[in-house]
Design an enzyme around this catalytic site. Structure first.
Site, PDB file in Angstrom:
ATOM      1  N   HIS A 159       0.821  -1.206   0.000  1.00 21.12           N
ATOM      2  CA  HIS A 159       0.000   0.000   0.000  1.00 21.12           C
ATOM      3  C   HIS A 159       0.862   1.266   0.000  1.00 21.12           C
ATOM      4  O   HIS A 159       2.027   1.248   0.429  1.00 21.12           O
ATOM      5  CB  HIS A 159      -0.927   0.004   1.205  1.00 21.12           C
ATOM      6  CG  HIS A 159      -2.002  -1.043   1.133  1.00 21.12           C
ATOM      7  ND1 HIS A 159      -2.997  -1.171   2.064  1.00 21.12           N
ATOM      8  CD2 HIS A 159      -2.236  -2.013   0.201  1.00 21.12           C
ATOM      9  CE1 HIS A 159      -3.799  -2.165   1.725  1.00 21.12           C
ATOM     10  NE2 HIS A 159      -3.353  -2.693   0.602  1.00 21.12           N
ATOM     11  N   GLU A 212       0.740   3.949   1.826  1.00 23.01           N
ATOM     12  CA  GLU A 212       1.179   4.370   3.156  1.00 23.01           C
ATOM     13  C   GLU A 212       2.375   3.537   3.616  1.00 23.01           C
ATOM     14  O   GLU A 212       3.346   4.057   4.194  1.00 23.01           O
ATOM     15  CB  GLU A 212       0.035   4.227   4.164  1.00 23.01           C
ATOM     16  CG  GLU A 212      -1.203   5.053   3.820  1.00 23.01           C
ATOM     17  CD  GLU A 212      -2.220   4.292   2.990  1.00 23.01           C
ATOM     18  OE1 GLU A 212      -3.420   4.517   3.185  1.00 23.01           O
ATOM     19  OE2 GLU A 212      -1.808   3.461   2.142  1.00 23.01           O
ATOM     20  N   CYS A 234      -6.055   1.245   5.470  1.00 20.58           N
ATOM     21  CA  CYS A 234      -6.609  -0.036   5.918  1.00 20.58           C
ATOM     22  C   CYS A 234      -6.155  -0.304   7.356  1.00 20.58           C
ATOM     23  O   CYS A 234      -5.344   0.436   7.929  1.00 20.58           O
ATOM     24  CB  CYS A 234      -6.161  -1.159   4.992  1.00 20.58           C
ATOM     25  SG  CYS A 234      -4.405  -1.575   5.157  1.00 20.58           S
ATOM     26  N   CYS A 259      -2.298  -0.664   7.684  1.00 22.16           N
ATOM     27  CA  CYS A 259      -1.646   0.646   7.538  1.00 22.16           C
ATOM     28  C   CYS A 259      -1.905   1.520   8.763  1.00 22.16           C
ATOM     29  O   CYS A 259      -1.009   2.239   9.223  1.00 22.16           O
ATOM     30  CB  CYS A 259      -2.143   1.348   6.277  1.00 22.16           C
ATOM     31  SG  CYS A 259      -1.513   0.634   4.740  1.00 22.16           S
TER      32      CYS A 259
END
Length: 343
Positions: A264, A266, A292, A295
């Site tokens: 991801h 992040e 999410c 994260c």
């Protein structure tokens, strides 16, 4: 988002301008309504004196810009143009100019015309004789106290000034011409808008078309690292070989699809900070949608204190709950859910 403040003398037509702008899609916020709510909560009688007393009390105890600061905070999560009616303190104007794409409109009219108008409104705060009307206006027009109402100074700071001594059609024409000028000006973005735009620029490098997320981590208004969603180094990308889907069955029986081929945005930004020895404790993270659960846990443990999202993730609740418990501020530009294929 354009924020328009309206100031002016009693009965000059501030409410009329509001109605004209509402027809153009502007959302209306009122300093008077804000004060009336607090006066009612305090069990006070709603009249012109209590409005002034409450306004001065709030400004003295919480800052001269407290009222508009509170109102502007309620616009978080929306990009709608808005109006803040009845600006009465210069610190309010200064705050709005620092924190929004802000324009101040001022309206005035002949005093006898204005008095006749307030009588027609039949409001309990305006049910006074002409002598009291003049006295009330003089009291509110100027003050040496920086936390008190100072309408004269506010009017002097206006970007556009209207004379509403004539017809409604004449006022509508003035407002129409002014809005056209405002909409053709280039507004300087706020810091949050600026960094969200940078996150969206990073997202253009993303290699998974489900969200195409980007991320920017910032501290003291300086970019520390960026990231975007993509496969680990040396591994094939979604754009090259397709998605690698896994299904998750939730406790309520709902099933969601997740592409697990990529890291991801992040996570990639946090990895970049780790590789380069960049401290991100106390920073702000900007991204396209709610991080999410995984994260969110990383963000909390990295010491990131603020997360700004352009939109909401469709299963955001767990992350939102964790951020709340951990004391991480979560801000949305829009609470709309970001939609993409196979969600």
């Amino acid at each position: 988002m354009i924020v328009i403040g309206i100031t002016g003398t009693l009965g000059a037509g501030k409410g009329t301008i509001v109605e004209i702008l509402k027809e153009k899609g502007f959302k209306h916020y009122s300093v008077r309504d804000f004060l009336v709510e607090r006066i009612s909560q305090a069990g006070m009688k709603v009249d012109r004196d209590s409005l002034t007393i409450m306004a001065n009390h709030l400004r003295e105890n919480f800052g001269a810009d407290y009222i508009v600061r509170s109102i502007l905070e309620t616009t978080t999560g929306t990009r709608d143009n808005c109006i803040i009616e009845s600006i009465r303190n210069t610190s309010e104007i200064e705050y709005l100019r620092r924190n929004a794409c802000f324009y101040l409109l001022s309206v005035d009219a002949d005093i006898k015309v204005r008095y006749e108008r307030i009588l027609q409104r039949k409001s309990e705060t305006d049910n006074v004789d002409f002598k009291t009307f003049v006295k009330n206006e003089q009291r509110e027009m100027s003050s040496l106290n920086i936390t008190s109402q100072n309408i004269a100074e506010c009017m002097a700071m206006a970007d556009f000034t209207f004379d509403n001594s004539g017809s409604l059609a004449a006022l509508e024409k003035q407002v129409e011409e002014t809005i056209n000028k405002i909409e053709h000006k280039n507004c300087r973005p706020t810091w949050d808008e600026y960094f969200i735009e940078l996150a969206n620029a990073a997202a253009r490098r993303a290699t998974c078309d489900r969200g195409r997320s980007g991320c920017v981590i910032v501290k003291d208004r300086q970019v520390l690292v960026t990231g975007y969603v993509g496969s680990p180094m040396g591994l094939p990308h979604c754009d090259e070989v397709g998605h690698l889907f896994k299904q998750t069955t939730h406790e309520d029986g709902t099933i969601t699809n997740h592409c697990v081929r990529t890291v991801h945005a992040e996570q990639n930004a946090i990895c970049q900070a780790a590789k380069r020895g960049i401290a991100i404790n106390g920073s702000t993270l900007y991204c396209r949608m709610t991080p999410c659960r995984t994260c969110a846990m990383l963000i909390i443990n990295c010491g990131i204190k603020r997360v700004v999202c352009e939109k909401r993730y469709h299963t955001a609740q767990e992350s939102e709950d964790m951020f709340l418990q951990a004391g991480v501020e979560l801000v949305y530009f829009s609470t709309d859910i970001l939609e993409y294929s196979n969600q």
